[in-house]
Each structure stands twice: as C-alpha cells, then as structure tokens.
Design an enzyme around this catalytic site. Sequence first.
Site, mmCIF file in Angstrom:
data_model
loop_
_atom_site.group_PDB
_atom_site.id
_atom_site.type_symbol
_atom_site.label_atom_id
_atom_site.label_comp_id
_atom_site.label_asym_id
_atom_site.label_seq_id
_atom_site.Cartn_x
_atom_site.Cartn_y
_atom_site.Cartn_z
ATOM 1 N N ARG A 79 0.857 -1.182 0.000
ATOM 2 C CA ARG A 79 0.000 0.000 0.000
ATOM 3 C C ARG A 79 0.892 1.231 0.000
ATOM 4 N NH1 ARG A 79 -2.960 2.943 4.927
ATOM 5 N NH2 ARG A 79 -3.908 4.546 3.635
ATOM 6 N N HIS A 123 -2.972 10.975 0.970
ATOM 7 C CA HIS A 123 -2.448 10.713 2.315
ATOM 8 C C HIS A 123 -1.787 12.017 2.802
ATOM 9 C CE1 HIS A 123 -0.987 7.256 5.064
ATOM 10 N NE2 HIS A 123 -0.671 8.386 5.684
ATOM 11 N N GLU A 168 -7.195 8.452 6.699
ATOM 12 C CA GLU A 168 -7.403 9.074 8.009
ATOM 13 C C GLU A 168 -7.886 10.522 7.959
ATOM 14 O OE1 GLU A 168 -3.948 8.518 10.457
ATOM 15 O OE2 GLU A 168 -4.316 6.376 10.644
ATOM 16 N N ASN A 303 -7.410 1.862 10.126
ATOM 17 C CA ASN A 303 -6.071 2.068 10.680
ATOM 18 C C ASN A 303 -6.199 2.001 12.195
ATOM 19 O OD1 ASN A 303 -5.441 2.560 8.041
ATOM 20 N ND2 ASN A 303 -4.808 4.675 8.310
ATOM 21 N N TYR A 305 -4.096 1.404 15.871
ATOM 22 C CA TYR A 305 -2.820 1.312 16.580
ATOM 23 C C TYR A 305 -2.983 1.019 18.061
ATOM 24 C CZ TYR A 305 -0.508 3.239 12.451
ATOM 25 O OH TYR A 305 -0.015 3.429 11.180
ATOM 26 N N GLU A 360 -3.585 -0.127 8.328
ATOM 27 C CA GLU A 360 -2.385 0.251 9.091
ATOM 28 C C GLU A 360 -2.454 -0.333 10.491
ATOM 29 O OE1 GLU A 360 -1.391 4.453 9.305
ATOM 30 O OE2 GLU A 360 -1.869 4.711 7.187
HETATM 31 C C1 BG6 Z 1 -1.229 7.125 10.869
HETATM 32 C C2 BG6 Z 1 -0.863 7.667 9.509
HETATM 33 O O1 BG6 Z 1 -1.721 8.135 11.697
HETATM 34 O O2 BG6 Z 1 -0.277 6.471 11.586
HETATM 35 C C3 BG6 Z 1 0.571 7.433 9.130
HETATM 36 O O3 BG6 Z 1 -1.720 7.215 8.489
HETATM 37 C C4 BG6 Z 1 1.422 7.635 10.334
HETATM 38 O O4 BG6 Z 1 0.900 8.280 8.066
HETATM 39 C C5 BG6 Z 1 1.106 6.589 11.383
HETATM 40 O O5 BG6 Z 1 2.781 7.594 10.022
HETATM 41 C C6 BG6 Z 1 1.795 6.847 12.697
HETATM 42 O O6 BG6 Z 1 1.169 7.897 13.354
HETATM 43 P P1 BG6 Z 1 1.849 9.208 13.962
HETATM 44 O O7 BG6 Z 1 0.755 9.880 14.698
HETATM 45 O O8 BG6 Z 1 2.980 8.794 14.829
HETATM 46 O O9 BG6 Z 1 2.333 10.030 12.816
#
Ligand code: BG6
Length: 459
Positions: A79, A123, A168, A303, A305, A360
């Site tokens: 991607r 993006h 995002e 996405n 995390y 992501e």
């Molecule tokens: C997402 C984005 O927020 O997570 C990415 O789509 C980014 O581009 C990644 O690198 C990590 O997040 P952050 O907040 O550390 O930039």
Amino acid sequence: MNNEDTTFPNQFVWGVATSAYQIEGACSENGKGMSVWDDFCLKENSICNGDSGTVACDHYHRFVDDVSAIRDLGSPAYRFSISWPRVIPDGIGDVNQPGLDYYDALVDELLAGQIEPWITLFHWDYPLALFQRGGWLNPESPRWFADYVGPVVDRLSDRVQNWITINEPQCFLKFGHADGIDAPGLTLDFQEQLLACHHTLLAHGLGVSAIREKAKKKPFIGWAPVADVKIPATDGNRDLAAARQATMSVCPESLWNNTWYNDPVFFGKYPEEGIQAYGQSVPKYSSKEMEIISAPIDFLGLNIYTGSHVSAVEPDGYRELTVPPGTPRTTTDWPVVEESLYWGPKFHWERYKTPIYITENGMANVDWIDMDGIVWDPQRIDYTKRHLLQLRRCIEEQIDVRGYFHWSLLDNFEWSKGFSKRFGLIYVDFQTQRRVMKQAAYWYKDVIASNGRSLRVDP
Ligand code: BG6
C-alpha cells in the site's frame, strides 16, 4: 482464544504500507509542486528537530531497491500513496507527465515482483496552490480532488485494481485544521472544521465515481479512516454494550470519532447523535450531496494502533478507564492494547457489514543497529504478534476481515515528529540511506509465508 490454529484464510492479503510524503523525498524534482507539508516544514518549530520530508527515505530514487526489499519480505501486497502535487503541481490544471511516469514505473516494478499495488490517492500532502485558494474549505475542493483522481486512474488502472480514496480524514482534519500541529497548521473554529470535513467526504464520493468511470480493470475501492476503538472492561454484557456504544459515539466539539465519517459513506446520512451533539455547527447539505458521499464502495480500511477500555455506567452510559500505571507503551506513548484489533473490526463489521482490511497497524520502537550489525526489535515482534492473534479471533467469528498491512515498510518521516520515531520493518540510516531489515521483518516474513501459522503460541 484458539491458539491451536492461527492460520488465516487462503485469500487473506498480507502487506506493508507507506505514504508518499513520508518516504519519497525529491520534493521539487521533475516538476513536482509544493504540498502543504513542504510548506509546513519550512516554518520554525513546526517539526521535531527541524526535520522535513525534503529527502526522507529518498524512495523516489531508490524505489527499485525498496521494491526488491518488499519482495525479500515475501509481502504479496504493498500500500503506497500518490503525491497529488507530483501529478498535478498546482492541484488543478496541467498534469505533470514525469510525475505520473514515476508511479507508472513503480507499479510496473511491483507487478514484475508479483506484488499487488494498493494505491491511496490522498495521504495528507495537499497541493499548496489549492490550500492558498481555501483548501478543504473551498466548495470546489471535492471537484478538485476528483479531477486529480481521473488522470491517475486513467494511467494506472490497466494494471491497478485496489484504490483507497482518502487516508485518516480524522487525523488531517483534527491535527491539521483544528489543533494546528500538522500541516497546514490551521486552528479553524468548529463550524469550519465540520465544513472542511463535509467537503472531504464529498471529495471521497466524487473520487469513487471518478475511479469507477475511468477504471480499465474492475476497481476494488475503499477508504481508510482511523478506527477509534473502545474495548469492554470486562466480559459482562453491560460493558460490551457500553464499548459498542462508545466506539460509535460522537462527542460535542470534537472531530475525533468513527461514525461522523463512516455513516455518511455507508448509510448516506450523518449519525443522529452527531447532529444533536454538533447542533448549529453542522453545515447545510443536500440529499444529492449525501448520495454522492455514499457512492457504494467495496471495502472499509481501518487504521488501528491502540484502544482504550470502557465500562458501563448506570443507567445507559459509559466511562472511559484510565490507563493502568505500567502499561506497555510504544515510543509515541500509545498504550499497547492488542484487543483493539479484535473489537475494532468487530464493531465496524456489525454496523457497516462491509469487508474490512486493516490498512495500518504497527508501532514506533527504539531501534538502532546493534554492534553485531543486527536491529533487534523484540517489542515490535511481540506487538504485532499480539495484534495479529486478536485479528485471528475475528476470522474465527466470521467477521469479514480480509487483509492486514503493517505500518510501515520503512522508518520514515513521521510527520511533526520528524525522524525521531521509527515505525519501519526496515531500518533506515537517514545519513547514508542504508537500509537494514529489522528482526521483525524476518519474523513478519515467516508469518506471511506460513499464512499466520507461525503465530501459534505453544502453551
Ligand atoms: C497514521 C498515519 O496516523 O499512523 C501514518 O496514516 C502515520 O501516516 C502513522 O505515520 C503513525 O502515526 P503518527 O501519529 O505517529 O504520525
């Protein structure tokens, strides 16, 4: 959780992800126009250590080697995003052929290596020239986006099928248009934030139609919002209901939620709770606009995390719990909450009934090249393993999750954090541009090669 069988379905898509501004560099080469990020990086104190994406990973010049690294990883999908101002320097008007040629060559290189391209069309690197004309506040902005999408799809869709319109929206709108900490550095009032958001949604919808209109190969279209995931604090039904409710809630004066974005895209209407919460700030819109926004799409990219726990509060509310002291955190300070990769897809699947790809997931870690020449990143391996095992639970429960893209292929320009945070499976020495596969890359390679079987946790 059943740790006996950790294999994923045969068709499951394994991949790695990047974005243009974070890796390409070559910021003003071969006719590329400026983006808001090029401009933002010039401002004093905008980026950690005064870093910028001017060179980044120099991927623009090294893409052949980087594609070969993706092949070494055994990743069947990649991607990446297209830089709008590289293709159309002023955002609208003349197409910069060398810009398109570059992506054309990248696609060919990927396909030659049997790697399936998944293209994100936006993006965050918005053309500066269009920002100067009002950016996402300009009512023309949705059309500008669709007019950029057309030539890209026209050129690449004889070979590319997978398209992601926008990455995002929550982040670039909140951090870039409300908090002012990301490009373009605006602190709009709430009404304007919602207008910029509405135009972004319209751009997505017009973009979808432009893809369908121009595509030579049958397109597979999605978008990739952040999923803000709330997790039930206990196994009890009340906490479960509270977590579902919290995941799909909208708070006043905050753009940070899931449903204000996904409900219009999938249901053709803003969520009622949001309309109540935002009140007078909601922009005027027509039913025709909602029809545009809800142009049918094929998948929902999420996405994810991290996540947070909530518990039920009498009679029908919820409360977000504080993160217990000592909880493991990544170097971006995000708590490691692997259940987010179960509850996030689950709640989104229940509501939208659309196939899901994790577009992501990954973590920033303290990585360096050890004296033995190896980059040891056991935390990244553990983080990813924990998250993938939770994603595997979704498969067991017939939640339609079809792919996983690890963020990121390379250490890169981490927006306002500059080069201070390393998210890559591949270490990048930003002085020499030397790449070193981290231990997590070798580990992920085994996961891909065994289709998840190597995740098995022996008791
Ligand atoms: C997402 C984005 O927020 O997570 C990415 O789509 C980014 O581009 C990644 O690198 C990590 O997040 P952050 O907040 O550390 O930039």
